[in-house]
Each structure stands twice: as C-alpha cells, then as structure tokens.
Design a protein around this motif. Structure first.
Motif, PDB file in Angstrom:
ATOM      1  N   ILE A   6      44.979 -26.948  20.460  1.00 61.84           N
ATOM      2  CA  ILE A   6      44.738 -25.606  20.979  1.00 61.84           C
ATOM      3  C   ILE A   6      43.444 -25.133  20.334  1.00 61.84           C
ATOM      4  N   VAL A   7      42.432 -24.950  21.158  1.00 61.02           N
ATOM      5  CA  VAL A   7      41.123 -24.508  20.683  1.00 61.02           C
ATOM      6  C   VAL A   7      40.954 -23.059  21.123  1.00 61.02           C
ATOM      7  N   SER A  19      31.207 -10.553  16.506  1.00 61.66           N
ATOM      8  CA  SER A  19      31.581 -11.787  15.833  1.00 61.66           C
ATOM      9  C   SER A  19      32.353 -12.707  16.773  1.00 61.66           C
ATOM     10  N   ALA A  20      32.265 -13.983  16.468  1.00 61.29           N
ATOM     11  CA  ALA A  20      32.997 -15.011  17.204  1.00 61.29           C
ATOM     12  C   ALA A  20      33.498 -16.041  16.200  1.00 61.29           C
ATOM     13  N   ALA A  21      34.662 -16.577  16.492  1.00 58.57           N
ATOM     14  CA  ALA A  21      35.235 -17.622  15.644  1.00 58.57           C
ATOM     15  C   ALA A  21      35.901 -18.653  16.538  1.00 58.57           C
ATOM     16  N   VAL A  22      35.987 -19.865  16.031  1.00 61.95           N
ATOM     17  CA  VAL A  22      36.679 -20.939  16.716  1.00 61.95           C
ATOM     18  C   VAL A  22      37.805 -21.398  15.809  1.00 61.95           C
ATOM     19  N   GLY A  23      38.998 -21.461  16.384  1.00 59.30           N
ATOM     20  CA  GLY A  23      40.154 -21.958  15.661  1.00 59.30           C
ATOM     21  C   GLY A  23      40.727 -23.165  16.371  1.00 59.30           C
ATOM     22  N   VAL A  24      41.208 -24.113  15.605  1.00 69.68           N
ATOM     23  CA  VAL A  24      41.835 -25.305  16.177  1.00 69.68           C
ATOM     24  C   VAL A  24      43.239 -25.400  15.596  1.00 69.68           C
ATOM     25  N   GLN A  54      28.842 -24.921  15.642  1.00 67.93           N
ATOM     26  CA  GLN A  54      29.283 -25.159  14.263  1.00 67.93           C
ATOM     27  C   GLN A  54      30.621 -25.896  14.223  1.00 67.93           C
ATOM     28  N   SER A  55      31.446 -25.674  15.229  1.00 65.25           N
ATOM     29  CA  SER A  55      32.796 -26.250  15.230  1.00 65.25           C
ATOM     30  C   SER A  55      32.846 -27.670  15.778  1.00 65.25           C
ATOM     31  N   ASP A  56      31.765 -28.107  16.412  1.00 60.42           N
ATOM     32  CA  ASP A  56      31.721 -29.403  17.093  1.00 60.42           C
ATOM     33  C   ASP A  56      32.633 -29.451  18.319  1.00 60.42           C
ATOM     34  N   TYR A  57      32.992 -28.271  18.856  1.00 60.19           N
ATOM     35  CA  TYR A  57      33.721 -28.176  20.117  1.00 60.19           C
ATOM     36  C   TYR A  57      32.798 -27.525  21.126  1.00 60.19           C
ATOM     37  N   GLY A  58      33.094 -27.732  22.402  1.00 61.24           N
ATOM     38  CA  GLY A  58      32.283 -27.152  23.458  1.00 61.24           C
ATOM     39  C   GLY A  58      33.089 -26.176  24.295  1.00 61.24           C
ATOM     40  N   PHE A  59      32.417 -25.518  25.207  1.00 60.94           N
ATOM     41  CA  PHE A  59      33.091 -24.564  26.088  1.00 60.94           C
ATOM     42  C   PHE A  59      34.276 -25.207  26.799  1.00 60.94           C
ATOM     43  N   ASN A  60      34.121 -26.436  27.263  1.00 60.02           N
ATOM     44  CA  ASN A  60      35.193 -27.095  28.025  1.00 60.02           C
ATOM     45  C   ASN A  60      36.409 -27.452  27.177  1.00 60.02           C
ATOM     46  N   ASP A  61      36.286 -27.383  25.852  1.00 61.72           N
ATOM     47  CA  ASP A  61      37.419 -27.656  24.972  1.00 61.72           C
ATOM     48  C   ASP A  61      38.291 -26.422  24.753  1.00 61.72           C
ATOM     49  N   VAL A  62      37.773 -25.245  25.058  1.00 61.14           N
ATOM     50  CA  VAL A  62      38.478 -23.979  24.774  1.00 61.14           C
ATOM     51  C   VAL A  62      39.716 -23.850  25.656  1.00 61.14           C
ATOM     52  N   THR A  63      40.863 -23.639  25.023  1.00 60.96           N
ATOM     53  CA  THR A  63      42.125 -23.445  25.747  1.00 60.96           C
ATOM     54  C   THR A  63      42.558 -21.990  25.778  1.00 60.96           C
ATOM     55  N   ASP A  64      42.135 -21.208  24.775  1.00 62.46           N
ATOM     56  CA  ASP A  64      42.522 -19.801  24.668  1.00 62.46           C
ATOM     57  C   ASP A  64      41.314 -18.975  24.245  1.00 62.46           C
ATOM     58  N   VAL A  65      41.186 -17.793  24.841  1.00 63.61           N
ATOM     59  CA  VAL A  65      40.143 -16.860  24.431  1.00 63.61           C
ATOM     60  C   VAL A  65      40.841 -15.592  23.970  1.00 63.61           C
ATOM     61  N   LEU A  66      40.583 -15.219  22.738  1.00 57.74           N
ATOM     62  CA  LEU A  66      41.201 -14.058  22.115  1.00 57.74           C
ATOM     63  C   LEU A  66      40.141 -12.984  21.948  1.00 57.74           C
ATOM     64  N   ALA A  67      40.481 -11.734  22.300  1.00 57.86           N
ATOM     65  CA  ALA A  67      39.522 -10.643  22.167  1.00 57.86           C
ATOM     66  C   ALA A  67      40.164  -9.460  21.453  1.00 57.86           C
ATOM     67  N   GLY A  68      39.394  -8.865  20.546  1.00 61.34           N
ATOM     68  CA  GLY A  68      39.846  -7.650  19.882  1.00 61.34           C
ATOM     69  C   GLY A  68      39.901  -6.508  20.885  1.00 61.34           C
ATOM     70  N   ARG A  69      41.027  -5.795  20.909  1.00 64.89           N
ATOM     71  CA  ARG A  69      41.198  -4.689  21.846  1.00 64.89           C
ATOM     72  C   ARG A  69      41.251  -3.342  21.125  1.00 64.89           C
TER      73      ARG A  69
END
Length: 150
Positions: A6-7, A19-24, A54-69
């Motif tokens: 899960i990326v 800010s943006a972060a990538v979690g795996v 920085q994460s060595d993942y690409g857009f196509n690897d992203v499974t979830d997008v989380l946004a501060g509300r």
C-alpha cells in the motif's frame, strides 16, 4: 500470490507550509515541505514529485491519496483536497480526507511517553486563536474540534 504494498501519498496544506509524504505499508519513507503562507497550489505538485522521487516510487505505484481536511486555512485545505481528488481520479487510487488534528494525535500516541494517555492536539489558526481537539488514548475524539483563544 505476492503481497502488493500500500503506497500512500499524503498531502497537507492547512497551515504555513505545503507538504507531501509517501508511506509504504504504514511507514513514512519520504517527506518534503515548502514554507508557504500563501500560494500552496503552486508548490503542491512539485513537492509531490519530489517526495515520490525520494521514495523511489512513482505515480503509478500510488494506491491511496490522503489529504488533510483541516482545520486551518480554507484555501490551503481546498488545494490539498483538490490535488488529492485529481490525483486519485487519474491514478485510480483511493482518496481519503483526514483531520490534521487527528493525524497529529495518531503520531503523538505512537510515542512511548504518550502510551495509555489522552492526547490534546492544537494548531495556530493564524487569526489570533488556536484550533484544538482532545482524543482518548485509543484515538477516539472526546469532543469536536474547538476554536479557542490563545
């Protein structure tokens, strides 16, 4: 059958930074931010690209997008949510909105000195008050988000 990671791409713009972060699989592997009291929209996609690089993942690897509300800057919240919605649609990823105060509480609860304790989180509203919320030790909100005097 192998495990698909899960990326998660997390976006936050409700305060004085974009800010943006990538979690795996629940672990943050890259994060980047740009101080920006205004103009979050101009920085959102460049910092997303930087975090992914920085994460060595690409857009196509992203499974979830989380946004501060929020709570926080109305315009900044709209930037993060709109970017998350657009990225989610284009990447066919799940889009999730999360309270900034709830996210902060989760991070604090993971610290050894916070185990078993209620947590209060707060941020500057940037209009001479603070937003705050109290959570139980297991993460349940005790009360809704409050806007109080400094």
């Amino acid at each position: 059958m192998g495990h698909k990671s899960i990326v998660t791409l997390a976006l936050e713009c409700s305060a004085g930074a974009a800010s943006a972060a990538v979690g795996v699989d629940g672990t943050v592997v890259a994060q980047t931010a740009m101080q920006a009291n205004h103009g979050h929209a101009a920085w959102m996609i460049p910092i997303v690209k930087q975090a992914l690089e920085q994460s060595d993942y690409g857009f196509n690897d992203v499974t979830d997008v989380l946004a501060g509300r929020g709570p926080g800057s109305f315009t900044g919240i709209r930037v993060a949510l709109a970017a998350a919605k657009g990225l989610g649609l284009s990447l066919e990823a799940k889009v999730i909105g999360l309270s900034s105060l709830e996210a902060m509480a989760a991070a604090i609860r993971s610290l050894p000195q916070a185990l078993g304790r209620n947590v209060i989180t707060m941020i500057d509203s940037r209009r001479s008050s603070i937003f705050y919320q109290l959570f139980t030790a297991d993460g349940a909100a005790i009360e809704p988000i409050q806007d109080g005097d400094l």
